[in-house]
Motif scaffolding. Structure first.
Motif, PDB file in Angstrom:
ATOM      1  N   THR A  24      12.349   8.295   1.678  1.00  0.00           N
ATOM      2  CA  THR A  24      12.584   9.154   0.525  1.00  0.00           C
ATOM      3  C   THR A  24      11.268   9.337  -0.230  1.00  0.00           C
ATOM      4  O   THR A  24      10.258   8.683   0.083  1.00  0.00           O
ATOM      5  N   GLU A  25      11.300  10.197  -1.241  1.00  0.00           N
ATOM      6  CA  GLU A  25      10.103  10.419  -2.047  1.00  0.00           C
ATOM      7  C   GLU A  25       9.850   9.275  -3.026  1.00  0.00           C
ATOM      8  O   GLU A  25       8.820   9.263  -3.702  1.00  0.00           O
ATOM      9  N   HIS A  26      10.764   8.325  -3.095  1.00  0.00           N
ATOM     10  CA  HIS A  26      10.599   7.207  -4.035  1.00  0.00           C
ATOM     11  C   HIS A  26      10.730   5.853  -3.333  1.00  0.00           C
ATOM     12  O   HIS A  26      10.937   4.824  -3.994  1.00  0.00           O
ATOM     13  N   THR A  27      10.598   5.844  -1.999  1.00  0.00           N
ATOM     14  CA  THR A  27      10.708   4.578  -1.264  1.00  0.00           C
ATOM     15  C   THR A  27       9.664   3.574  -1.724  1.00  0.00           C
ATOM     16  O   THR A  27       9.963   2.384  -1.908  1.00  0.00           O
ATOM     17  N   GLY A  28       8.434   4.009  -1.919  1.00  0.00           N
ATOM     18  CA  GLY A  28       7.383   3.100  -2.358  1.00  0.00           C
ATOM     19  C   GLY A  28       7.680   2.487  -3.712  1.00  0.00           C
ATOM     20  O   GLY A  28       7.527   1.271  -3.915  1.00  0.00           O
ATOM     21  N   ALA A  29       8.120   3.339  -4.641  1.00  0.00           N
ATOM     22  CA  ALA A  29       8.449   2.839  -5.979  1.00  0.00           C
ATOM     23  C   ALA A  29       9.652   1.899  -5.918  1.00  0.00           C
ATOM     24  O   ALA A  29       9.681   0.866  -6.612  1.00  0.00           O
ATOM     25  N   ASP A  30      10.635   2.237  -5.087  1.00  0.00           N
ATOM     26  CA  ASP A  30      11.808   1.371  -4.955  1.00  0.00           C
ATOM     27  C   ASP A  30      11.431   0.029  -4.337  1.00  0.00           C
ATOM     28  O   ASP A  30      11.953  -1.019  -4.742  1.00  0.00           O
ATOM     29  N   GLY A  51       0.841  -1.190   0.000  1.00  0.00           N
ATOM     30  CA  GLY A  51       0.000   0.000   0.000  1.00  0.00           C
ATOM     31  C   GLY A  51       0.877   1.241   0.000  1.00  0.00           C
ATOM     32  O   GLY A  51       1.627   1.464   0.955  1.00  0.00           O
ATOM     33  N   LEU A  52       0.835   2.015  -1.059  1.00  0.00           N
ATOM     34  CA  LEU A  52       1.682   3.195  -1.186  1.00  0.00           C
ATOM     35  C   LEU A  52       1.070   4.396  -0.465  1.00  0.00           C
ATOM     36  O   LEU A  52      -0.135   4.428  -0.193  1.00  0.00           O
ATOM     37  N   THR A  53       1.909   5.368  -0.153  1.00  0.00           N
ATOM     38  CA  THR A  53       1.429   6.621   0.457  1.00  0.00           C
ATOM     39  C   THR A  53       1.606   7.765  -0.526  1.00  0.00           C
ATOM     40  O   THR A  53       2.391   7.696  -1.469  1.00  0.00           O
ATOM     41  N   GLU A  54       0.866   8.841  -0.285  1.00  0.00           N
ATOM     42  CA  GLU A  54       0.858   9.973  -1.209  1.00  0.00           C
ATOM     43  C   GLU A  54       2.199  10.694  -1.258  1.00  0.00           C
ATOM     44  O   GLU A  54       2.486  11.404  -2.227  1.00  0.00           O
TER      45      GLU A  54
END
Length: 428
Positions: A151-157, A124-127
């Motif tokens: 980071t701003e890309h932790t979810g994508a990573d 589940g990603l966050t905004e």
């Protein structure tokens, strides 16, 4: 398939250790209280979700905020990636696991109980670019170690790492993390029944006045209004507090005789200007931050309320009440009596008053920040020259000068050669 074990990973909600980004608007204790409320909301939603086990992976010590029905394990490892991997390992009981953080209090049992049959993982990603949950069938350090966290890309990573391992990943709806004051405000507005939301409303509408003063000293904007909604001069002029003494300040200071005591010194522009002129001066303020700002300027200041014992009582050449500080406590007569006790015989008491000569209002004021926080009512007085002369006379102070420059008005008093009337008489 849903998780057999649901893990909440959390940090003990201690002031100064959690939610430091909330402290741009809230005190460390208020930020910790918001973190605690968010954690309780999360734990409650998790506990209401059917699962074989409910586990709390905790950094710190549990307290009364922990509901029944949880097994507590200590976090271990260095970075967050290691602590997440360890939480999965330590909570594993042979069934799929879902791990959630403490920062999405709006999470629901319906979301937590989502069916991810046919998938190897759930995310589940966050905004803000992170993620609020991660589900795995079994521990796998490869899925976490080395993924950049916070980071701003932790979810994508994290998603890329799972897919690189051949995992089939189900994505759950994104949620908003509660990291910043706008996050807290948005979640509170969208989910008004949460414990977090109720606390947020209380903090927004009944802040301690000192909190908003402190934030103003740090550069925030505040407006002070009276019961009539009219802005209170002086208290709303934050830029002037923080700037060096201006031409009007220096005209007022030319009336001073050293040594000088500045009551409610704020960030110290007056004390600093006096020190630059070689005039001994001390500022006093109840705000630790104001005192720190003053001393950082190289001037002398003391954290102390004016009613408390002060150095040099009865020996100050001048006592200052600038920027409407005659309003402190909402009782000008009592404050002027205190000034008469502090100043030496025939010493100067300089008071900045409201430009409205006839104003004599002891009603409370409310402070409001640019972000919408407002204080509980603060006892304060707004007085013009006619009213202050009467209060001063009762305190044994005689008016010697009444002048104004631009939109600011001042009076100078000297202590009479008679004993001032008692403080008890004034407050009777």
């Amino acid at each position: 398939m849903s998780a057999g074990t649901i893990i909440v990973i959390a940090k003990e909600p201690l002031a100064g250790r959690v939610k430091t980004r909330l402290q741009t608007e809230f005190t460390p204790h208020e930020a910790a209280a918001l973190a605690r409320a968010s954690l309780i909301d999360t734990l409650t939603a998790v506990r209401a979700t059917p699962a074989e086990r409910h586990v709390l992976a905790l950094d710190g010590t549990s307290g009364s905020w922990l509901p029944d029905g949880y097994s507590v394990i200590a976090q271990r490892g260095g970075g967050l990636d290691e602590r997440l991997a360890a939480a999965f390992e330590d909570a594993y009981a042979g069934t799929p696991m879902l791990l959630v953080g403490m920062d999405t209090p709006q999470v629901t049992p319906a979301l937590l109980g989502s069916d991810w049959s046919g998938y190897d993982a759930v995310l589940g990603l966050t905004e803000d670019g992170g993620y609020w949950c991660l589900g795995l069938r079994e521990p796998d350090r490869r899925a976490l170690i080395g993924v950049p966290m916070s980071t701003e890309h932790t979810g994508a990573d994290q998603l890329a790492r799972l897919e690189s391992l051949g995992y089939r990943v189900k994505l759950l709806p994104p949620l908003r993390d509660m990291d910043t004051p706008p996050d807290a405000a948005a979640i509170a507005a969208a989910y008004p029944d949460l414990r977090l939301s109720r606390l947020h409303r209380r903090l927004q509408h009944a802040a301690h006045p000192a909190v908003l003063f402190e934030k103003a000293l740090e550069g925030g904007r505040i407006v002070a209004t009276g019961p009539d909604g009219r802005m209170v001069p002086g208290l709303s002029e934050v830029d002037r507090w923080r700037a060096p003494a201006d031409a009007v300040d220096r005209i007022a200071l030319s009336r001073c005789e050293g040594p000088v005591l500045d009551i409610g010194c704020g960030p110290g522009r007056i004390v600093t200007a006096l020190a630059e002129q070689g005039i001994p001066a001390l500022g006093v303020d109840i705000s630790a931050h104001a005192v720190r700002l003053t001393t950082d300027r190289g001037a002398a200041a003391l954290r102390r309320a004016v009613q408390e014992p002060l150095p040099g009582e009865g020996r100050w050449g001048s006592v200052l009440l600038m920027d409407g500080n005659i309003g402190i406590g909402g009782a000008p007569g009592v404050l002027l009596q205190r000034c008469a006790e502090l100043v030496r015989p025939n010493g100067v008491v300089l008071v900045e008053v409201d430009p409205d000569d006839g104003l004599d209002d002891a009603g409370a004021i409310v402070l409001r920040s640019a972000s919408g926080r407002r204080s509980r009512p603060l006892p304060w007085a707004r007085v013009g020259s006619r009213a202050i002369i009467g209060h001063a006379r009762a305190a044994g102070l005689l008016a010697t000068e009444d002048w104004r420059t631009g939109d600011r008005a001042f009076l100078t008093f000297r202590r009479a050669d008679v004993e001032p009337r008692s403080l008890a008489h004034l407050v009777r």
